[in-house]
Design a protein around this motif. Structure first.
Motif, short mmCIF file in Angstrom:
data_model
loop_
_atom_site.label_atom_id
_atom_site.label_comp_id
_atom_site.label_asym_id
_atom_site.label_seq_id
_atom_site.Cartn_x
_atom_site.Cartn_y
_atom_site.Cartn_z
N PHE A 77 -1.42 2.12 -16.55
CA PHE A 77 -0.91 3.38 -17.08
C PHE A 77 -1.91 4.48 -16.74
CE2 PHE A 77 0.95 0.07 -19.67
CZ PHE A 77 2.24 0.51 -19.94
N THR A 78 -1.42 5.64 -16.36
CA THR A 78 -2.31 6.74 -16.05
C THR A 78 -1.71 8.06 -16.51
OG1 THR A 78 -3.55 7.86 -14.29
CG2 THR A 78 -1.37 7.04 -13.72
N THR A 79 -2.58 8.98 -16.92
CA THR A 79 -2.15 10.33 -17.27
C THR A 79 -2.29 11.28 -16.09
OG1 THR A 79 -4.37 10.89 -18.07
CG2 THR A 79 -2.79 10.04 -19.69
N ASN A 80 -2.80 10.79 -14.97
CA ASN A 80 -3.01 11.63 -13.79
C ASN A 80 -1.70 11.91 -13.06
OD1 ASN A 80 -5.70 11.46 -14.41
ND2 ASN A 80 -6.19 9.95 -12.85
N TYR A 81 -1.59 13.14 -12.53
CA TYR A 81 -0.42 13.50 -11.72
C TYR A 81 -0.57 13.07 -10.26
CZ TYR A 81 -0.14 17.16 -15.43
OH TYR A 81 -0.12 17.84 -16.60
N ASP A 82 -1.79 12.94 -9.79
CA ASP A 82 -2.05 12.77 -8.36
C ASP A 82 -1.60 11.41 -7.85
OD1 ASP A 82 -4.36 10.79 -8.41
OD2 ASP A 82 -5.19 12.37 -9.66
N LEU A 83 -1.69 11.24 -6.53
CA LEU A 83 -1.18 10.02 -5.88
C LEU A 83 -2.30 9.09 -5.44
CD1 LEU A 83 1.60 11.68 -3.65
CD2 LEU A 83 1.83 10.71 -5.96
N ALA A 84 -3.45 9.14 -6.13
CA ALA A 84 -4.58 8.32 -5.72
C ALA A 84 -4.26 6.84 -5.75
CB ALA A 84 -5.79 8.63 -6.60
N PHE A 85 -3.63 6.37 -6.82
CA PHE A 85 -3.34 4.94 -6.92
C PHE A 85 -2.23 4.52 -5.97
CE2 PHE A 85 -5.39 5.43 -11.19
CZ PHE A 85 -6.40 4.50 -10.98
N GLU A 86 -1.24 5.38 -5.76
CA GLU A 86 -0.18 5.04 -4.81
C GLU A 86 -0.74 4.92 -3.39
OE1 GLU A 86 2.04 7.61 -7.93
OE2 GLU A 86 0.00 7.30 -7.21
N GLU A 87 -1.58 5.88 -3.00
CA GLU A 87 -2.17 5.86 -1.66
C GLU A 87 -3.11 4.67 -1.50
OE1 GLU A 87 -2.95 7.05 2.23
OE2 GLU A 87 -1.41 7.80 0.85
N ALA A 88 -3.91 4.40 -2.52
CA ALA A 88 -4.82 3.25 -2.47
C ALA A 88 -4.05 1.94 -2.39
CB ALA A 88 -5.74 3.26 -3.69
N ALA A 89 -2.95 1.84 -3.11
CA ALA A 89 -2.13 0.63 -3.07
C ALA A 89 -1.54 0.40 -1.68
CB ALA A 89 -1.02 0.73 -4.11
N ALA A 90 -1.10 1.48 -1.04
CA ALA A 90 -0.54 1.35 0.30
C ALA A 90 -1.61 0.85 1.28
CB ALA A 90 0.02 2.69 0.76
N ARG A 91 -2.81 1.38 1.16
CA ARG A 91 -3.89 0.97 2.06
C ARG A 91 -4.34 -0.46 1.80
NH1 ARG A 91 -7.89 6.31 1.91
NH2 ARG A 91 -6.23 7.88 2.23
N ALA A 92 -4.31 -0.88 0.53
CA ALA A 92 -4.75 -2.23 0.17
C ALA A 92 -3.62 -3.26 0.25
CB ALA A 92 -5.32 -2.22 -1.25
N ARG A 93 -2.47 -2.84 0.74
CA ARG A 93 -1.30 -3.72 0.91
C ARG A 93 -0.83 -4.30 -0.44
NH1 ARG A 93 -2.01 -1.40 5.02
NH2 ARG A 93 -1.89 -2.21 7.14
N PHE A 94 -0.78 -3.43 -1.43
CA PHE A 94 -0.26 -3.81 -2.74
C PHE A 94 1.18 -3.36 -2.89
CE2 PHE A 94 -4.30 -5.15 -4.25
CZ PHE A 94 -4.09 -5.79 -5.47
N HIS A 95 1.95 -4.15 -3.61
CA HIS A 95 3.31 -3.74 -3.98
C HIS A 95 3.24 -3.10 -5.37
CE1 HIS A 95 5.05 -5.88 -0.62
NE2 HIS A 95 4.45 -6.99 -0.99
N ILE A 96 3.83 -1.92 -5.50
CA ILE A 96 3.82 -1.19 -6.76
C ILE A 96 5.22 -1.21 -7.38
CG2 ILE A 96 3.61 1.09 -7.80
CD1 ILE A 96 0.94 -0.06 -7.20
N ILE A 97 5.29 -1.63 -8.63
CA ILE A 97 6.53 -1.54 -9.40
C ILE A 97 6.37 -0.33 -10.31
CG2 ILE A 97 8.01 -2.67 -11.10
CD1 ILE A 97 7.01 -5.36 -10.00
N ASP A 98 7.09 0.77 -10.00
CA ASP A 98 6.88 2.03 -10.73
C ASP A 98 8.15 2.62 -11.32
OD1 ASP A 98 8.17 2.81 -8.44
OD2 ASP A 98 6.66 4.23 -7.77
#
Length: 351
Positions: free
Chosen positions: A133-154
């Motif tokens: 869970f995050t209160t941040n608006y930015d896309l840091a975790f989405e971008e990091a997940a893409a680079r680290a080959r993670f699947h995000i359920i959002d």
């Protein structure tokens, strides 16, 4: 502390709550960097119409340069009297905030975020998926997940389904193994953005994830009405899942970069501490010893810990300090799996 972190990472359910502190350490690219509240005040205070908008704002708010209280005052005034000029200024201020928070891009350095996702996301398949869970608006975790080959359920599904739907959090990623056996895919975690995102757009009655700048952003901007807005979709779905996760019997909550200043988020945490004996809490904050500056909630947590509540751990440090200290749960799981295999062989031998 490493033992406490390992126990948290290997608990049945792991919840992570992050705030502004996880983005402030991202190295700036050109002049683009994560803004703090002071930065947002500076950007808003130079807008055309600021003198008009601040005409009847209490002096203590202007002197403190508190962007949250300033915007709250404007919103409260507009709720009583519809003023076109004031409404236009508020729209400009919110647009500036959106632009300032859209700083993450292909050139952003997100090594710490990637390492963090690997450590919290590569847990045993026998355990619940990590919920971030995050209160941040930015896309840091989405971008990091893409680079680290993670699947995000959002809650937005795959590319073919870009509208938010809460039921999508109940889906998962599996792969078909030998003999058509279904195996849970690794590198998967849930991402729930409690205050919205710079790539969310209002589309009729629904919320849609878009590429580029949204025409009608879906954000809870800094203001005193965060609590009321959190009861609207899609925020209501996020908050409901946050509260449900905190009630689970064997759950760990890792908080980093969050100052415990948002009442609508702090309230369910405090309720879980009071009512859930199976909850383990770890809070990481660089100013956790600064009694004059920290929130009342952190003071309360410290007193509980000092009185012998071993469920609570407070760590003085930044986001990158935490990530470097965290053990690798996947390595632990491999060691545990190996130990289990040896134990089973020994039992067969003695039988």
């Amino acid at each position: 502390m490493k033992d406490e972190l390992l126990r948290a990472l290997t608990s049945d359910s792991l919840i992570v709550l992050t705030g502004l502190g996880t983005s402030l350490g991202i190295p700036p690219v050109a002049e683009s960097k994560a803004p703090n509240m002071w930065d947002l005040w500076e950007k808003v205070s130079v807008l055309d119409g600021f003198a008009f908008a601040s005409g009847d704002v209490p002096a203590e708010i202007l002197e403190a340069q508190n962007i949250e209280h300033f915007l709250s005052h404007i919103q409260a005034k507009l709720s009583i009297n519809d003023d076109c000029e004031l409404s236009d200024f508020l729209a400009k201020a919110q647009d500036v905030i959106l632009d300032a928070c859209s700083f993450v891009g292909p050139q952003s350095e997100l090594d710490i975020h990637q390492l963090f996702l690997r450590k919290i996301g590569r847990r045993s398949a026998r355990l619940q998926r990590t919920k971030l869970f995050t209160t941040n608006y930015d896309l840091a975790f989405e971008e990091a997940a893409a680079r680290a080959r993670f699947h995000i359920i959002d809650g937005f599904g795959l590319a073919s389904h870009r509208d938010f739907e809460g039921a999508l959090f109940d889906l998962d990623f599996v792969r078909r193994g030998t003999n058509d056996r279904l195996i849970l895919e690794g590198n998967v975690l849930h991402l729930l953005k409690l205050h919205g995102s710079v790539d969310w757009e209002r589309s009729g009655a629904s919320t849609r994830r878009v590429s580029g700048k949204p025409k009608d952003p879906v954000l809870i901007y800094p203001s005193a009405n965060k609590y009321q807005l959190s009861f609207r979709q899609p925020y209501l779905e996020m908050m409901s899942r946050f509260q449900m996760a905190l009630r689970l019997p064997d759950v760990s909550l890792l908080v980093v970069g969050f100052g415990f200043n948002d009442e609508h988020i702090v309230a369910p945490i405090e309720a879980a501490i009071r009512g859930n004996v199976g909850l383990r809490l770890i809070v990481v904050d660089p100013g956790i010893r600064a009694e004059s500056k920290r929130s009342k909630s952190l003071t309360w947590l410290e007193r509980l810990a000092q009185d012998g509540d071993h469920r609570i751990s407070l760590l003085e440090g930044r986001f990158d300090d935490l990530v470097r200290m965290m053990p690798d749960a996947s390595e632990f799981d491999e060691r545990q799996a190996h130990a289990d295999r040896i134990s089973r062989l020994d039992d067969r031998g003695t039988g």
